[in-house]
Design an enzyme around this catalytic site. Sequence first.
Site: not given
Length: 254
Positions: A240, A122, A130, A107
């Site tokens: 968090a 990641h 593509c 995100d």
Amino acid sequence: MGTDQFADALALARDAARVEIFTGAGMSAESGLDTFRDAQTGLWTKVDPVAFASVDSWAKDPEPMWAWYLWRGTVCRDADPNAGHRAIADWASLDGVHVGVTTQNIDDLHERGGAEDVVHLHGSLFAYRCTICSRPWKGRIDYPAEPVARLAPPECPLCGNLVRPGVVWFGEMLPQDEWGRAEARMAAADLVVVVGTSGVVQPAAGLPLVAKHFGAKILEISPEPTELSRIADVSWRTTAAQGLPQLVMGLTLD
Ligand code: APR
């Protein structure tokens, strides 16, 4: 909640001039984005992990995967950075300290929360390329207003193959430049703050160990014990969006 854990965490933070925040899905949980392995919210409970995060599945039937990633894009765009994301940016604005972010998350909430120096191990929900020639997709992406079972990915204007999400699937190599940046920052850090990761997915989860090897202290902020708790100098049982603001507030009151 252990006030001695907070005091111990603050002592580590006070001594650090080069801080690397290493985050996972739990960092975005209080923004309403699902984690992967938490029983009560984990994405895996709704989605077969093998079917939705592997190159083989993409080759077999890309449309359900494309629909799922676009839906995650919709959900992410509708989500807001939480107080934890913002606290990281506040920390970075303090004098005498450099704060970087190395995340496993795809995100963009760290950036939208004000972090400027984010490494995405990641990939990103909003980067598409593509499948074959890797040309970045610059065309329109229509994010669905509701989850749908199948959507057809666009075709690459250069070679005609299907455009795919710019994320790392199981069995794929991590982006080498991002990995190199992350390793260098871990080696240089005085303190690594591990937030919101179960520490089960390699090679990402090995990065805090690199930092520890080079002498960094490890502070974990997690409501549950994780695979990384055992290497933490302090493992603070909080979340968090509660822990990071409290920590940064403590630093500004110095
Ligand atoms: N604050 C902090 N931590 C939290 C919170 C919260 N509010 N809520 C949950 N957590 C913790 C959970 O206890 C768990 O330890 O966040 C962790 C989330 O772990 P995972 O769901 O396994 O996510 P993550 O570690 O990021 O997964 C790593 O695996 O599925 C792949 O590529 C995907 O990047 C992902 C990688």
